[in-house]
Design a protein around this motif. Sequence first.
Motif, mmCIF file in Angstrom:
data_model
loop_
_atom_site.group_PDB
_atom_site.id
_atom_site.type_symbol
_atom_site.label_atom_id
_atom_site.label_comp_id
_atom_site.label_asym_id
_atom_site.label_seq_id
_atom_site.Cartn_x
_atom_site.Cartn_y
_atom_site.Cartn_z
ATOM 1 N N ARG A 159 1.165 13.219 -12.490
ATOM 2 C CA ARG A 159 0.605 13.136 -11.137
ATOM 3 C C ARG A 159 1.430 13.973 -10.171
ATOM 4 N N PRO A 214 -0.027 0.671 -9.501
ATOM 5 C CA PRO A 214 -0.477 1.503 -8.373
ATOM 6 C C PRO A 214 -1.910 1.217 -7.938
ATOM 7 N N ILE A 215 -2.788 0.895 -8.893
ATOM 8 C CA ILE A 215 -4.193 0.651 -8.518
ATOM 9 C C ILE A 215 -4.281 -0.591 -7.630
ATOM 10 N N VAL A 229 0.857 4.295 -2.594
ATOM 11 C CA VAL A 229 0.729 5.722 -2.273
ATOM 12 C C VAL A 229 1.871 6.504 -2.916
ATOM 13 N N ARG A 230 3.080 5.978 -2.771
ATOM 14 C CA ARG A 230 4.237 6.672 -3.334
ATOM 15 C C ARG A 230 4.088 6.837 -4.844
ATOM 16 N N LEU A 231 3.645 5.752 -5.507
ATOM 17 C CA LEU A 231 3.464 5.833 -6.959
ATOM 18 C C LEU A 231 2.363 6.833 -7.302
ATOM 19 N N ALA A 232 1.286 6.845 -6.488
ATOM 20 C CA ALA A 232 0.157 7.734 -6.773
ATOM 21 C C ALA A 232 0.543 9.199 -6.614
ATOM 22 N N ILE A 233 1.397 9.511 -5.646
ATOM 23 C CA ILE A 233 1.726 10.918 -5.451
ATOM 24 C C ILE A 233 2.933 11.339 -6.270
ATOM 25 N N LEU A 280 1.863 7.189 5.742
ATOM 26 C CA LEU A 280 2.930 6.260 6.136
ATOM 27 C C LEU A 280 2.913 6.110 7.655
ATOM 28 N N TYR A 317 9.817 13.978 -3.770
ATOM 29 C CA TYR A 317 9.889 13.468 -5.147
ATOM 30 C C TYR A 317 10.046 14.599 -6.154
ATOM 31 N N LEU A 335 -2.719 0.073 -4.213
ATOM 32 C CA LEU A 335 -3.541 0.882 -3.310
ATOM 33 C C LEU A 335 -4.696 0.063 -2.751
ATOM 34 N N ARG A 336 -5.141 -0.917 -3.516
ATOM 35 C CA ARG A 336 -6.279 -1.732 -3.089
ATOM 36 C C ARG A 336 -5.835 -2.836 -2.136
ATOM 37 N N LEU A 380 -3.763 6.716 -13.265
ATOM 38 C CA LEU A 380 -3.286 5.436 -12.750
ATOM 39 C C LEU A 380 -3.649 4.342 -13.733
ATOM 40 N N ALA A 437 8.935 -1.798 -7.694
ATOM 41 C CA ALA A 437 8.832 -0.704 -8.655
ATOM 42 C C ALA A 437 7.799 -1.009 -9.735
ATOM 43 N N ARG A 438 7.633 -2.290 -10.042
ATOM 44 C CA ARG A 438 6.737 -2.648 -11.139
ATOM 45 C C ARG A 438 5.300 -2.878 -10.694
ATOM 46 N N LEU A 439 5.035 -2.665 -9.406
ATOM 47 C CA LEU A 439 3.665 -2.838 -8.928
ATOM 48 C C LEU A 439 2.733 -1.886 -9.664
ATOM 49 N N ARG A 462 4.320 5.348 -18.825
ATOM 50 C CA ARG A 462 4.055 5.182 -17.399
ATOM 51 C C ARG A 462 4.788 6.256 -16.584
ATOM 52 N N ARG A 520 0.830 -1.209 0.000
ATOM 53 C CA ARG A 520 0.000 0.000 0.000
ATOM 54 C C ARG A 520 0.863 1.257 0.000
ATOM 55 N N GLU A 521 1.913 1.199 0.830
ATOM 56 C CA GLU A 521 2.814 2.358 0.897
ATOM 57 C C GLU A 521 3.403 2.633 -0.486
#
Lengths: 401, 235
Positions: free
Chosen positions: B87, A394-395, A311-315, B101, B116, A398-399, B60, A390-392, B80, A307-308
């Motif tokens: 974003r 993000p959707i 979040v990092r990928l989303a922001i 966090l 970032y 987050l879920r 996303l 890194a390849r996760l 990507r 999840r963390e």
Amino acid sequence: MLWKTILIALREIRRNVLRSFLTVLGIVIGVAAVITMVTIGGGATVQVRQQIASMGNNLLMMSPGKRLGPGQSTGSIPFKENDADAIAKEISSIAAVAPVSSQSIMAIFGNQNWTTQVTGTDNHFLKATNRSVKAGRQFSDSELRSGAAVCIIGETVRKKLFGGQGTLGEKIRLQKLSCDVIGLLEEKGQSTMGMDQDDLVVIPLSTFHRRISGNQDVGLIQISVQQGSSTEKAQSDIRRLMRERRHLSASDDDNFNVMDMKEITKMLTGTTQLLTALLSAVAAVSLLVGGIGIMNIMLVSVTERTREIGVRLAIGALENDVLTQFLVEAVVLSSLGGLVGIALATAASFVVARLMQVPYIFNPGINLLSFIFSAAIGVIFGFFPARRAARLDPIDALRHE
Amino acid sequence: MNTGQHLIEFRGVTKVYGERHASMQALRGIDLHIVEGEFVAIMGPSGSGKSTCMNILGCLDTPTSGTYLFRDVDVGQLTRNQRALLRRYYQGFVFQGYNLLNRTSAIENVELPLIYRGAPAHERHEQALRALNTVGLKGWESHTPGELSGGQQQRVAIARAIVTEPAVLLADEPTGNLDTARSREIMELLNSLNIKEGITIIMITHEPDMAAYAKRIIHFRDGLVETDEQNGRTK
């Protein structure tokens, strides 16, 4: 950015001190083991060199059998006492020649006993091996000729059998032989390869032949070359003489070998170094296992922090940011493990060196190498989990519950 | 402020999950037009496609067909990493579950997006303080999420979303985990951000009470826009 990533990684490690410690335990033990092995091995090698150097560079040792490799030789016809006499007579540059036969025997005095090396030889032995008698006397000619029951003992034997009591004039028993102690050898101090040089009883060669071995064989001939004369020259002279005495034709190989100190050093240190290399290789395997441990925990950590990561990928973290973060975490973790291992190894080497009575010699090369290697393990074994993070998507991340 | 200018445009956006027989059409062709400064609530039952729409809005996810223009940039054509950069610089996210966090102080959480962006430390600290002040959490900077109530955690999350001064704030059921009183506080906060700071807000909710705070309400049903109307009764 990289500095910040390192700070994040350190914070992450501090959050889970116990888990981090268990993770790097493999690395810690691996690094500590490798460094300790190499350090102790190095100390032992240096010690062997020092002792051999202290014996002087004018010594030769002749043993029967063909030389094969470090410490190996084929069994062959033993020498006789007259071989030593011949060398002393024929070769001019020789200072002393001593025929030596020895056997491990239990020495008994009163109710004390101690198993020691009983050496049959003559007075030349003292000169040929750089020893002297500190109390009492050497053998007399008649004692040597008649095979009298007399002995000169080393300091270790004296301590074990007599403790604080007077020694000279007492009788000790070697198997069926009861002999008078007529002399005490000067201590040599340090041991070579775990062998105590003061742990011996010297008796006349004829006594040894008659009362102990029951044959006329001489196991070894110790030779010292006069100061200023070439040992190489003496070596080749002895070789020529011995080939003649042993009736070897031109096509035969030597069935004995004459080693000078350089070769003896090589032989003894060769064994030490081989052993060190072998033990270090075993220790290095635990480094590999440690690396797998790190990968394991990093994979768990990636799953735990899915999840963390989301979040990092989303922001706005890029794949590379996440990759770097996890890679840096793995490297910081394994490097810390390396540092702890080095600290542990330093303490352990110091203590083990004391216990084994070898000098402690700090080896900067192996410490640096181990540190770099442990960091490299972090990179190698951290890469796979980091890439997975890194390849996760993000959707999905987050879920993730 | 670019109030009134194009921000987001959907042209016939569809989204299909899975393949062939096992496929599921989540969006069946959405046309949407959102300008800067709007406060939009997206409503609809589960499975109506509102979450899928939000994922596409937040870059996303990408549409199966159709075009998504963000400030006239075709998001479908971006890689990507480019979408991640979009974003990073233009969007802020608020989630139902806060997603802060753990064991990390409020201010460090808020600083995260700035890290970032590569902002220098003092600037980061200042901006984060200002954002926490805006959401009414002055004095709570060093508290970790575990030491904060749900409403406070969501305020930290909002601070984290607005600290970069994004073009749009995307909120996915921001009041879903909160009681009514706390929910109203959060909605008041979003409302004031929209009015005072001029931040465009797009919010998913299934509570009509919360949607009532928005200026415009869009209803989704079965992957299509059912109704799209200005909210006359804005609180």
